[in-house]
Scaffold this motif. Structure first.
Motif, mmCIF file in Angstrom:
data_model
loop_
_atom_site.group_PDB
_atom_site.id
_atom_site.type_symbol
_atom_site.label_atom_id
_atom_site.label_comp_id
_atom_site.label_asym_id
_atom_site.label_seq_id
_atom_site.Cartn_x
_atom_site.Cartn_y
_atom_site.Cartn_z
ATOM 1 N N VAL A 269 47.643 9.491 92.991
ATOM 2 C CA VAL A 269 46.323 9.959 92.555
ATOM 3 C C VAL A 269 46.433 11.251 91.737
ATOM 4 N N PRO A 270 47.130 12.300 92.216
ATOM 5 C CA PRO A 270 47.205 13.518 91.400
ATOM 6 C C PRO A 270 47.939 13.312 90.084
ATOM 7 N N GLN A 271 48.942 12.451 90.055
ATOM 8 C CA GLN A 271 49.637 12.190 88.791
ATOM 9 C C GLN A 271 48.704 11.560 87.769
ATOM 10 N N VAL A 272 47.855 10.652 88.196
ATOM 11 C CA VAL A 272 46.891 10.034 87.284
ATOM 12 C C VAL A 272 45.878 11.066 86.805
ATOM 13 N N TRP A 276 45.489 12.148 82.833
ATOM 14 C CA TRP A 276 44.221 12.012 82.096
ATOM 15 C C TRP A 276 43.929 13.278 81.303
ATOM 16 N N LEU A 277 44.173 14.431 81.897
ATOM 17 C CA LEU A 277 43.916 15.692 81.210
ATOM 18 C C LEU A 277 44.786 15.841 79.966
ATOM 19 N N THR A 278 46.012 15.363 80.018
ATOM 20 C CA THR A 278 46.900 15.496 78.848
ATOM 21 C C THR A 278 46.424 14.665 77.671
ATOM 22 N N THR A 279 45.505 13.722 77.914
ATOM 23 C CA THR A 279 44.987 12.894 76.820
ATOM 24 C C THR A 279 43.773 13.516 76.152
ATOM 25 N N ARG A 280 43.258 14.627 76.682
ATOM 26 C CA ARG A 280 41.995 15.166 76.218
ATOM 27 C C ARG A 280 42.176 16.041 74.987
ATOM 28 N N PRO A 281 41.219 16.004 74.066
ATOM 29 C CA PRO A 281 41.299 16.845 72.867
ATOM 30 C C PRO A 281 41.365 18.320 73.215
ATOM 31 N N THR A 282 42.071 19.077 72.430
ATOM 32 C CA THR A 282 42.247 20.541 72.468
ATOM 33 C C THR A 282 43.136 21.018 73.610
ATOM 34 N N VAL A 283 43.534 20.144 74.533
ATOM 35 C CA VAL A 283 44.369 20.583 75.646
ATOM 36 C C VAL A 283 45.799 20.807 75.154
ATOM 37 N N SER A 284 46.255 22.060 75.239
ATOM 38 C CA SER A 284 47.626 22.377 74.855
ATOM 39 C C SER A 284 48.580 22.242 76.028
ATOM 40 N N SER A 285 48.143 22.664 77.210
ATOM 41 C CA SER A 285 49.014 22.585 78.382
ATOM 42 C C SER A 285 48.169 22.547 79.647
ATOM 43 N N VAL A 286 48.635 21.786 80.625
ATOM 44 C CA VAL A 286 47.992 21.692 81.928
ATOM 45 C C VAL A 286 48.842 22.485 82.910
ATOM 46 N N TRP A 305 54.727 8.917 80.798
ATOM 47 C CA TRP A 305 54.151 7.582 80.811
ATOM 48 C C TRP A 305 52.727 7.690 80.262
ATOM 49 N N THR A 306 52.097 6.551 80.001
ATOM 50 C CA THR A 306 50.819 6.558 79.284
ATOM 51 C C THR A 306 49.778 5.703 79.993
ATOM 52 N N GLU A 310 41.955 1.173 78.634
ATOM 53 C CA GLU A 310 41.036 0.679 79.660
ATOM 54 C C GLU A 310 41.043 1.586 80.892
ATOM 55 N N GLN A 311 42.214 2.073 81.263
ATOM 56 C CA GLN A 311 42.301 2.967 82.422
ATOM 57 C C GLN A 311 41.619 4.303 82.144
ATOM 58 N N ILE A 312 41.784 4.816 80.936
ATOM 59 C CA ILE A 312 41.098 6.055 80.559
ATOM 60 C C ILE A 312 39.593 5.842 80.589
#
Length: 345
Positions: A269-272, A276-286, A305-306, A310-312
């Motif tokens: 769950v936390p990995q997912v 998801w956050l790494t796919t968001r616009p303007t996010v440079s680093s989590v 991994w990606t 559909e999952q997003i």
């Protein structure tokens, strides 16, 4: 580990970075985060560097400087291999100049941070909160002096509102002072307020998001389940109350979606949630945190991994909430598209 540009700068940062708030933890909040000592911190730094995580984030207020002390000791001998981000501005004492962003406070805070971190420069200095009492010209001219002196390489902010950022950028442009290139923000699947104003602002003005508390103050660690009590001894009993409130039904709806996607991907769950956050616009680093090696290795498994489209979409739908005025959804309907050009990313 993939890298991305930090906002509209030439500095590349890893898509995951490490938050040292658990280092040297003391007090009701930071002690609940973790109490990592120097030896443990060195081991966590070793694991980060092996994985390509080279950006380490801290703040002077974390355990009253102890986090910077421990991080500096853990990085000793390998300063040239890492990027250090720290923050200042929140109260560090009861004195009249122990908080804020005055020239006096900024210069003193940087000098103290350099000593604690055992370095002669800070890669990214961020203002931890907006100081309404100090003129922006004073704040930005002090930051300019610190950059010119070689003590700071890049500047950013944390937890600022949109108008505060835009006013500061206008002043910086007027005088040719360094612009903010990073905004450290709270953003998660159960806290998407960043998207309404700050994300489009970051896209337009070139501020990269450094995401803090990406697991929603621990609510998205996989330990919370619908109809079940919090695990005995969980730090959520102590720390969740510090974060923004989340309605139970909304939280469980998001957790249900995360569990379904986790089952499909074979991830946790936390990995997912982090991916998801790494796919968001303007996010440079989590920014990920960890109290021990096991937690760190699990969080590092959030990349490489990606998620499918559909999952997003499933996660987006489960976590969506109605935006407040003036961000009503009708602006996204056909006929209004020209008012809201797409965000890059």
């Amino acid at each position: 580990m993939d890298t991305r540009l930090l906002g509209r700068s030439g500095l590349r940062v890893p898509v995951l970075s490490f938050g040292a708030g658990t280092f040297g933890g003391t007090g009701p909040l930071f002690g609940a985060w973790g109490t990592t000592d120097v030896e443990e911190a060195r081991r966590l730094v070793d694991i980060c560097l092996e994985a390509g995580v080279t950006l380490f984030d801290t703040a002077d207020v974390y355990s009253n400087g102890a986090s910077e002390d421990v991080l500096g000791a853990a990085l000793k001998g390998r300063r040239d291999n890492v990027l250090i981000s720290t923050k200042t501005g929140l109260p560090m004492g009861d004195g009249p100049n122990d908080a804020g962003s005055s020239r006096f406070r900024l210069i003193r805070a940087v000098e103290q941070a350099l000593r604690r971190l055992g370095t002669d420069y800070i890669d990214l200095l961020q203002l931890h909160a907006f100081d309404a009492a100090t003129p922006m010209e004073e704040v930005l001219s002090a930051l300019d002096a610190l950059v010119r002196d070689g003590k700071v390489r890049y500047v950013g902010i944390s937890n600022f509102s949109g108008w505060q950022i835009m006013k500061a950028l206008a002043v910086a442009d007027r005088y040719g002072w360094p612009r903010y290139v990073a905004h450290q923000v709270y953003y998660s699947l159960i806290g998407r307020d960043y998207e309404w104003d700050l994300m489009p602002l970051g896209d337009d003005q070139g501020l990269g998001a450094l995401v803090w508390s990406p697991l929603g103050w621990g609510r998205l660690t996989g330990k919370i389940r619908r109809g079940l009590p919090l695990p005995e001894g969980s730090r959520l009993h102590d720390t969740a109350r510090y974060g923004p409130p989340v309605e139970d039904e909304h939280l469980f709806r998001v957790v249900d979606a995360l569990e379904n996607v986790a089952a499909e991907t074979g991830k946790t769950v936390p990995q997912v949630a982090l991916n998801w956050l790494t796919t968001r616009p303007t996010v440079s680093s989590v920014i990920i945190g960890a109290r021990n090696e096991e937690q760190l290795r699990q969080n590092l498994g959030a990349v490489g991994w990606t998620l499918t489209a559909e999952q997003i979409a499933t996660l987006d739908a489960a976590s969506a909430v109605t935006a407040p005025y003036p961000h009503f959804p009708y602006r996204r309907q056909e006929g209004f598209a020209r008012l809201d050009p797409p965000i890059a990313g």
